[in-house]
Design a protein around this motif. Structure first.
Motif, PDB file in Angstrom:
ATOM      1  N   ASN A   7     -10.848   3.739 -13.697  1.00 40.57           N
ATOM      2  CA  ASN A   7     -11.777   2.675 -13.322  1.00 40.57           C
ATOM      3  C   ASN A   7     -11.327   1.983 -12.032  1.00 40.57           C
ATOM      4  O   ASN A   7     -12.142   1.714 -11.143  1.00 40.57           O
ATOM      5  N   GLN A   8     -10.038   1.702 -11.909  1.00 39.16           N
ATOM      6  CA  GLN A   8      -9.522   1.100 -10.679  1.00 39.16           C
ATOM      7  C   GLN A   8      -9.747   2.027  -9.490  1.00 39.16           C
ATOM      8  O   GLN A   8     -10.117   1.578  -8.407  1.00 39.16           O
ATOM      9  N   ALA A   9      -9.509   3.311  -9.684  1.00 37.75           N
ATOM     10  CA  ALA A   9      -9.701   4.281  -8.597  1.00 37.75           C
ATOM     11  C   ALA A   9     -11.147   4.281  -8.137  1.00 37.75           C
ATOM     12  O   ALA A   9     -11.424   4.391  -6.941  1.00 37.75           O
ATOM     13  N   LYS A  10     -12.057   4.128  -9.084  1.00 37.80           N
ATOM     14  CA  LYS A  10     -13.486   4.109  -8.754  1.00 37.80           C
ATOM     15  C   LYS A  10     -13.863   2.834  -8.007  1.00 37.80           C
ATOM     16  O   LYS A  10     -14.534   2.897  -6.974  1.00 37.80           O
ATOM     17  N   THR A  11     -13.401   1.713  -8.506  1.00 31.74           N
ATOM     18  CA  THR A  11     -13.806   0.441  -7.897  1.00 31.74           C
ATOM     19  C   THR A  11     -13.000   0.089  -6.648  1.00 31.74           C
ATOM     20  O   THR A  11     -13.466  -0.685  -5.819  1.00 31.74           O
ATOM     21  N   GLN A  12     -11.807   0.664  -6.516  1.00 31.78           N
ATOM     22  CA  GLN A  12     -10.944   0.383  -5.365  1.00 31.78           C
ATOM     23  C   GLN A  12     -10.660   1.667  -4.586  1.00 31.78           C
ATOM     24  O   GLN A  12      -9.538   1.912  -4.146  1.00 31.78           O
ATOM     25  N   PHE A  13     -11.693   2.465  -4.398  1.00 28.94           N
ATOM     26  CA  PHE A  13     -11.528   3.782  -3.809  1.00 28.94           C
ATOM     27  C   PHE A  13     -10.877   3.727  -2.428  1.00 28.94           C
ATOM     28  O   PHE A  13      -9.964   4.489  -2.132  1.00 28.94           O
ATOM     29  N   GLY A  14     -11.330   2.836  -1.580  1.00 31.08           N
ATOM     30  CA  GLY A  14     -10.768   2.727  -0.235  1.00 31.08           C
ATOM     31  C   GLY A  14      -9.290   2.380  -0.260  1.00 31.08           C
ATOM     32  O   GLY A  14      -8.485   2.967   0.482  1.00 31.08           O
ATOM     33  N   GLU A  15      -8.911   1.445  -1.115  1.00 27.02           N
ATOM     34  CA  GLU A  15      -7.501   1.059  -1.241  1.00 27.02           C
ATOM     35  C   GLU A  15      -6.669   2.233  -1.758  1.00 27.02           C
ATOM     36  O   GLU A  15      -5.568   2.500  -1.266  1.00 27.02           O
ATOM     37  N   MET A  16      -7.226   2.944  -2.754  1.00 23.79           N
ATOM     38  CA  MET A  16      -6.502   4.091  -3.301  1.00 23.79           C
ATOM     39  C   MET A  16      -6.283   5.140  -2.220  1.00 23.79           C
ATOM     40  O   MET A  16      -5.192   5.695  -2.090  1.00 23.79           O
ATOM     41  N   MET A  17      -7.306   5.409  -1.414  1.00 26.05           N
ATOM     42  CA  MET A  17      -7.166   6.401  -0.342  1.00 26.05           C
ATOM     43  C   MET A  17      -6.119   5.966   0.676  1.00 26.05           C
ATOM     44  O   MET A  17      -5.329   6.781   1.147  1.00 26.05           O
ATOM     45  N   ALA A  18      -6.107   4.688   1.006  1.00 31.68           N
ATOM     46  CA  ALA A  18      -5.122   4.178   1.965  1.00 31.68           C
ATOM     47  C   ALA A  18      -3.710   4.351   1.415  1.00 31.68           C
ATOM     48  O   ALA A  18      -2.794   4.761   2.140  1.00 31.68           O
ATOM     49  N   LYS A  19      -3.520   4.054   0.149  1.00 31.37           N
ATOM     50  CA  LYS A  19      -2.192   4.206  -0.458  1.00 31.37           C
ATOM     51  C   LYS A  19      -1.797   5.679  -0.537  1.00 31.37           C
ATOM     52  O   LYS A  19      -0.633   6.029  -0.341  1.00 31.37           O
ATOM     53  N   ALA A  20      -2.774   6.562  -0.800  1.00 32.12           N
ATOM     54  CA  ALA A  20      -2.486   7.998  -0.918  1.00 32.12           C
ATOM     55  C   ALA A  20      -2.059   8.592   0.424  1.00 32.12           C
ATOM     56  O   ALA A  20      -1.424   9.643   0.449  1.00 32.12           O
ATOM     57  N   GLN A  21      -2.373   7.936   1.522  1.00 37.77           N
ATOM     58  CA  GLN A  21      -1.913   8.405   2.832  1.00 37.77           C
ATOM     59  C   GLN A  21      -0.407   8.205   2.984  1.00 37.77           C
ATOM     60  O   GLN A  21       0.235   8.902   3.764  1.00 37.77           O
ATOM     61  N   ARG A  22       0.151   7.262   2.237  1.00 36.01           N
ATOM     62  CA  ARG A  22       1.585   6.971   2.338  1.00 36.01           C
ATOM     63  C   ARG A  22       2.405   7.644   1.246  1.00 36.01           C
ATOM     64  O   ARG A  22       3.558   8.003   1.455  1.00 36.01           O
ATOM     65  N   GLU A  23       1.821   7.778   0.062  1.00 37.86           N
ATOM     66  CA  GLU A  23       2.516   8.415  -1.060  1.00 37.86           C
ATOM     67  C   GLU A  23       1.491   8.863  -2.092  1.00 37.86           C
ATOM     68  O   GLU A  23       0.385   8.320  -2.142  1.00 37.86           O
ATOM     69  N   PRO A  24       1.820   9.851  -2.915  1.00 37.78           N
ATOM     70  CA  PRO A  24       0.882  10.301  -3.942  1.00 37.78           C
ATOM     71  C   PRO A  24       0.509   9.164  -4.896  1.00 37.78           C
ATOM     72  O   PRO A  24       1.320   8.279  -5.176  1.00 37.78           O
ATOM     73  N   VAL A  25      -0.721   9.196  -5.362  1.00 36.55           N
ATOM     74  CA  VAL A  25      -1.239   8.196  -6.291  1.00 36.55           C
ATOM     75  C   VAL A  25      -1.641   8.902  -7.586  1.00 36.55           C
ATOM     76  O   VAL A  25      -2.413   9.856  -7.559  1.00 36.55           O
ATOM     77  N   SER A  26      -1.103   8.444  -8.693  1.00 36.16           N
ATOM     78  CA  SER A  26      -1.445   8.980 -10.008  1.00 36.16           C
ATOM     79  C   SER A  26      -2.653   8.221 -10.543  1.00 36.16           C
ATOM     80  O   SER A  26      -2.717   6.993 -10.457  1.00 36.16           O
ATOM     81  N   ILE A  27      -3.600   8.952 -11.095  1.00 31.89           N
ATOM     82  CA  ILE A  27      -4.762   8.323 -11.725  1.00 31.89           C
ATOM     83  C   ILE A  27      -4.721   8.658 -13.201  1.00 31.89           C
ATOM     84  O   ILE A  27      -4.635   9.830 -13.582  1.00 31.89           O
ATOM     85  N   THR A  28      -4.773   7.619 -14.011  1.00 34.22           N
ATOM     86  CA  THR A  28      -4.705   7.798 -15.456  1.00 34.22           C
ATOM     87  C   THR A  28      -6.085   7.630 -16.077  1.00 34.22           C
ATOM     88  O   THR A  28      -6.936   6.902 -15.563  1.00 34.22           O
ATOM     89  N   LYS A  29      -6.286   8.338 -17.168  1.00 35.57           N
ATOM     90  CA  LYS A  29      -7.517   8.205 -17.942  1.00 35.57           C
ATOM     91  C   LYS A  29      -7.109   8.066 -19.397  1.00 35.57           C
ATOM     92  O   LYS A  29      -6.333   8.882 -19.902  1.00 35.57           O
ATOM     93  N   ASN A  30      -7.589   7.031 -20.029  1.00 40.75           N
ATOM     94  CA  ASN A  30      -7.219   6.736 -21.419  1.00 40.75           C
ATOM     95  C   ASN A  30      -5.705   6.613 -21.574  1.00 40.75           C
ATOM     96  O   ASN A  30      -5.121   7.069 -22.550  1.00 40.75           O
ATOM     97  N   GLY A  31      -5.056   6.052 -20.557  1.00 41.17           N
ATOM     98  CA  GLY A  31      -3.620   5.799 -20.610  1.00 41.17           C
ATOM     99  C   GLY A  31      -2.735   6.995 -20.321  1.00 41.17           C
ATOM    100  O   GLY A  31      -1.519   6.884 -20.372  1.00 41.17           O
ATOM    101  N   LYS A  32      -3.342   8.140 -20.002  1.00 39.33           N
ATOM    102  CA  LYS A  32      -2.554   9.347 -19.740  1.00 39.33           C
ATOM    103  C   LYS A  32      -2.785   9.821 -18.307  1.00 39.33           C
ATOM    104  O   LYS A  32      -3.910   9.767 -17.806  1.00 39.33           O
ATOM    105  N   PRO A  33      -1.734  10.302 -17.643  1.00 38.27           N
ATOM    106  CA  PRO A  33      -1.914  10.829 -16.287  1.00 38.27           C
ATOM    107  C   PRO A  33      -2.958  11.946 -16.291  1.00 38.27           C
ATOM    108  O   PRO A  33      -2.936  12.829 -17.155  1.00 38.27           O
ATOM    109  N   SER A  34      -3.869  11.882 -15.323  1.00 35.69           N
ATOM    110  CA  SER A  34      -4.944  12.859 -15.274  1.00 35.69           C
ATOM    111  C   SER A  34      -4.934  13.668 -13.983  1.00 35.69           C
ATOM    112  O   SER A  34      -5.008  14.892 -14.022  1.00 35.69           O
TER     113      SER A  34
END
Length: 84
Positions: A7-34
């Motif tokens: 949900n955060q990745a969806k609502t904060q997509f631009g921020e997530m992309m900016a952070k992913a330029q510096r380091e990998p970003v894990s996205i979890t679904k139902n509390g588990k890495p996805s």
């Protein structure tokens, strides 16, 4: 590694992309890495490492064949599968 919920990745997509330029970003679904989001440069570097590893294994195999050190094919594939 930074982590976002789906949900955060969806609502904060631009921020997530900016952070992913510096380091990998894990996205979890139902509390588990996805999934992991990373820069294209990081992805390309990983793919190059995988290709180099395959080339190295092939070179070792050719050298073994040329030296007469032959092995059973099933044994070789079993070893390769361990690395996957």
């Amino acid at each position: 590694m930074i982590s976002f919920t789906a949900n955060q990745a969806k609502t904060q997509f631009g921020e997530m992309m900016a952070k992913a330029q510096r380091e990998p970003v894990s996205i979890t679904k139902n509390g588990k890495p996805s999934v992991v989001v990373m820069s294209i440069a990081d992805y390309e570097a990983i793919e190059e490492l995988k290709l180099q590893c395959l080339r190295d294994k092939l070179a070792r195999s050719v050298a073994q064949i040329e030296s007469g050190n032959l092995r059973d094919g099933d044994e070789v594939f079993d070893e390769l599968l361990k690395d996957l």
